[in-house]
Design a protein around this motif. Structure first.
Motif, PDB file in Angstrom:
ATOM      1  N   ILE A   1       1.301  -0.902   0.218  1.00  0.00           N
ATOM      2  CA  ILE A   1      -0.292   0.001   0.038  1.00  0.00           C
ATOM      3  C   ILE A   1       0.912   1.215   0.113  1.00  0.00           C
ATOM      4  O   ILE A   1       1.077   2.033  -1.014  1.00  0.00           O
ATOM      5  N   SER A   2       1.493   1.275   1.047  1.00  0.00           N
ATOM      6  CA  SER A   2       2.490   2.831   1.409  1.00  0.00           C
ATOM      7  C   SER A   2       3.164   2.721  -0.572  1.00  0.00           C
ATOM      8  O   SER A   2       3.553   3.671  -0.485  1.00  0.00           O
ATOM      9  N   ALA A   3       3.925   1.396  -0.761  1.00  0.00           N
ATOM     10  CA  ALA A   3       4.882   1.599  -2.281  1.00  0.00           C
ATOM     11  C   ALA A   3       4.089   2.288  -3.252  1.00  0.00           C
ATOM     12  O   ALA A   3       4.378   3.134  -4.242  1.00  0.00           O
ATOM     13  N   SER A   4       2.656   1.791  -3.050  1.00  0.00           N
ATOM     14  CA  SER A   4       1.703   2.093  -4.279  1.00  0.00           C
ATOM     15  C   SER A   4       1.232   3.552  -3.799  1.00  0.00           C
ATOM     16  O   SER A   4       1.326   4.631  -5.200  1.00  0.00           O
ATOM     17  N   LEU A   5       2.078   4.070  -3.108  1.00  0.00           N
ATOM     18  CA  LEU A   5       1.272   5.507  -2.260  1.00  0.00           C
ATOM     19  C   LEU A   5       2.624   6.523  -3.236  1.00  0.00           C
ATOM     20  O   LEU A   5       2.390   7.166  -3.344  1.00  0.00           O
ATOM     21  N   VAL A   6       3.769   5.585  -2.356  1.00  0.00           N
ATOM     22  CA  VAL A   6       4.867   6.818  -3.273  1.00  0.00           C
ATOM     23  C   VAL A   6       4.956   7.113  -4.509  1.00  0.00           C
ATOM     24  O   VAL A   6       5.663   8.193  -5.581  1.00  0.00           O
ATOM     25  N   VAL A   7       4.538   5.480  -5.360  1.00  0.00           N
ATOM     26  CA  VAL A   7       5.394   5.555  -7.142  1.00  0.00           C
ATOM     27  C   VAL A   7       3.994   7.429  -7.291  1.00  0.00           C
ATOM     28  O   VAL A   7       4.487   8.171  -7.884  1.00  0.00           O
ATOM     29  N   ALA A   8       2.254   7.251  -6.668  1.00  0.00           N
ATOM     30  CA  ALA A   8       1.491   8.606  -6.658  1.00  0.00           C
ATOM     31  C   ALA A   8       2.709   9.552  -6.571  1.00  0.00           C
ATOM     32  O   ALA A   8       2.494  10.585  -7.107  1.00  0.00           O
ATOM     33  N   VAL A   9       3.535   9.446  -5.331  1.00  0.00           N
ATOM     34  CA  VAL A   9       3.322  10.937  -5.098  1.00  0.00           C
ATOM     35  C   VAL A   9       5.098  11.093  -6.120  1.00  0.00           C
ATOM     36  O   VAL A   9       5.220  11.877  -6.293  1.00  0.00           O
ATOM     37  N   GLU A  10       5.941   9.856  -6.405  1.00  0.00           N
ATOM     38  CA  GLU A  10       7.120  10.170  -7.442  1.00  0.00           C
ATOM     39  C   GLU A  10       6.235  11.073  -8.413  1.00  0.00           C
ATOM     40  O   GLU A  10       6.681  11.638  -9.681  1.00  0.00           O
ATOM     41  N   LEU A  11       5.195  10.681  -9.208  1.00  0.00           N
ATOM     42  CA  LEU A  11       4.623  10.835 -10.243  1.00  0.00           C
ATOM     43  C   LEU A  11       4.192  12.803 -10.465  1.00  0.00           C
ATOM     44  O   LEU A  11       4.255  12.992 -10.983  1.00  0.00           O
ATOM     45  N   LEU A  12       3.536  12.360  -9.470  1.00  0.00           N
ATOM     46  CA  LEU A  12       3.202  13.630  -8.913  1.00  0.00           C
ATOM     47  C   LEU A  12       4.170  14.817  -8.419  1.00  0.00           C
ATOM     48  O   LEU A  12       3.983  15.840  -9.595  1.00  0.00           O
ATOM     49  N   MET A  13       5.034  14.814  -8.010  1.00  0.00           N
ATOM     50  CA  MET A  13       6.005  15.526  -8.145  1.00  0.00           C
ATOM     51  C   MET A  13       7.070  15.471  -9.118  1.00  0.00           C
ATOM     52  O   MET A  13       7.314  16.398  -9.554  1.00  0.00           O
ATOM     53  N   GLN A  14       7.262  14.768 -10.323  1.00  0.00           N
ATOM     54  CA  GLN A  14       7.562  15.083 -11.708  1.00  0.00           C
ATOM     55  C   GLN A  14       7.421  15.848 -12.608  1.00  0.00           C
ATOM     56  O   GLN A  14       7.552  16.529 -13.285  1.00  0.00           O
TER      57      GLN A  14
END
Lengths: 226, 191
Positions: free
Chosen positions: A75-88
């Motif tokens: 769950i947290s890894a999926s959220l981190v992927v989302a954060v990465e994409l948002l930050m990019q």
């Protein structure tokens, strides 16, 4: 409502993440070379922590106890992927500044520690309050440490000169050794003030919180193997 | 040959994973109270880091990249590492009990050790080949072990000294780590 406020506010002082609960040290040391990096990292953690607490609390009764850690990580890894994409997409310079520490939010003990210690045992609203409070406390500490190091190490705060003419910055403070030493000194100051408070109440002085690897709970072990 | 030697020494001393790259600090501070424990933890990190870096490299090269899933790197890597740690634990328990006895208790702690995942990510960002990845992971793991064992030695001696009560435990450990980091700065001029 009272309970909600209690869970929210404990992250802001009594359980302030990197200082009172000594968890998640890597980003605390690594990205606090400037105040804005600390703030950016903190915001990313607030996002992941609040949402992961919410999601984990929602599915807490569906997850078998034996595979719960794996589920929390997924769950947290999926959220981190989302954060990465948002930050990019929206904060690319910050994303580049923080480097590998953005994906490494996954293994930040705070996320797993709160999931294991709080979100998996409490209803969603309380879990969100806990996540938000802890995240904001973490942001506060990171920004504070970042400001301290930036002012002493570069003579600037959020990129603006704040020191007098002829101030010689300590380059040491923005490098790795400065990170370790300043966090250690800050921790000891926290302990010292806590002990003064205890002495006023007539209690004996105590050693500050110790840092156990097992205290993050991310590995299903509740105590230090040592 | 010289290139590989420089990579090895660079990863072990100059860009030491804990003292210069700030990775794996939780176990660095958390398990450095006793030299024996530190050696066990260091050994487990070397072992898992090498395997994790190799396997995540293969996953990236043969699964994520061909299917255009590179944005799932973080998710894939952490799941691979978590599964790998479980398998290693089961394998050692069954096949090599003596090794399990010395490393076993540290293995579960390693899933959330950011040094392991950090090494795998650094290898991807630097675009190393498989051989370089494995070598880099081995050297970084050794660098972690050296730093951890040295700090444990220092803290064992400090444990019997009189310190201000506010400095005892984690704060003095961090200050000592800072001094070690300063000492490792000297290697910067080497390469």
């Amino acid at each position: 409502m009272n309970r909600l406020w209690k869970e929210f506010s404990k992250g802001l002082w009594t359980d302030l993440p990197p200082f009172k609960l000594v968890l998640g040290l890597c980003p605390v040391l690594a990205v606090t070379n400037t105040a804005s990096n600390g703030l950016g990292m903190g915001m990313a953690v607030v996002f992941v922590l609040t949402l992961s607490n919410l999601l984990i609390s929602l599915v807490r009764n569906l997850i078998p106890a034996k595979v719960r850690i794996a589920c929390f990580i997924a769950i947290s890894a999926s959220l981190v992927v989302a954060v990465e994409l948002l930050m990019q997409a929206f904060a690319y310079p910050l994303y580049q500044q923080l480097g590998i520490f953005v994906p490494l939010i996954v293994v930040n003990c705070i996320i797993l520690g709160r999931a294991e210690a709080f979100a998996s045992k409490n209803p969603p609203l309380l879990a969100v309050a806990d996540g938000l409070g802890m995240g904001l406390g973490f942001t506060m500490s990171l920004t504070f440490l970042g400001s301290l190091r930036e002012v002493l190490g570069a003579g600037q705060l959020f990129g603006v000169n704040v020191t007098w003419q002829g101030f010689e910055p300590f380059g040491f403070m923005v490098q790795a050794p400065g990170a370790f030493v300043s966090l250690g000194v800050l921790l000891s100051i926290m302990n010292f003030s806590e002990n003064i408070r205890r002495r006023r109440k007539g209690l004996a002085a105590v050693q500050g919180p110790t840092h156990d690897c097992g205290s993050c709970g991310g590995c299903g072990q509740s105590s230090n193997p040592a | 040959m010289q290139e590989y030697f420089l990579l090895f020494m660079g990863a072990m001393f100059v860009n030491n994973i804990v003292l210069a790259q700030y990775l794996g600090n939780c176990p660095f501070i958390g398990t450095s109270k006793d030299t024996g424990v530190a050696i066990g933890m260091g050994g487990a990190v070397v072992f898992v880091a090498v395997m994790a870096a190799g396997i995540t490299w293969l996953v990236q090269a043969y699964i994520l990249a061909p299917f255009g899933l590179a944005y799932l790197q973080t998710l894939a890597f952490i799941l691979v590492i978590a599964a790998l740690v479980q398998f290693v634990e089961m394998f050692l328990k069954k096949m090599v009990p003596p090794l399990y006895k010395s490393l076993g208790i540290f293995l579960p702690l390693i899933t959330t050790n950011c040094a392991v995942m950090g090494i795998a990510l650094i290898c991807q960002r630097e675009e190393f080949g498989l051989l370089k990845t494995v070598l880099f992971a081995f050297a970084s793991g050794l660098g972690f072990m050296i730093a951890l064992v040295l700090l444990a030695g220092i803290r064992e001696r400090l444990a019997v000294r009189r310190l201000p009560i506010a400095m005892r435990g984690t704060p003095i450990g961090l200050v000592m780590a800072g001094l070690m980091s300063l000492a490792f700065f000297a290697f910067k001029g080497m390469i």
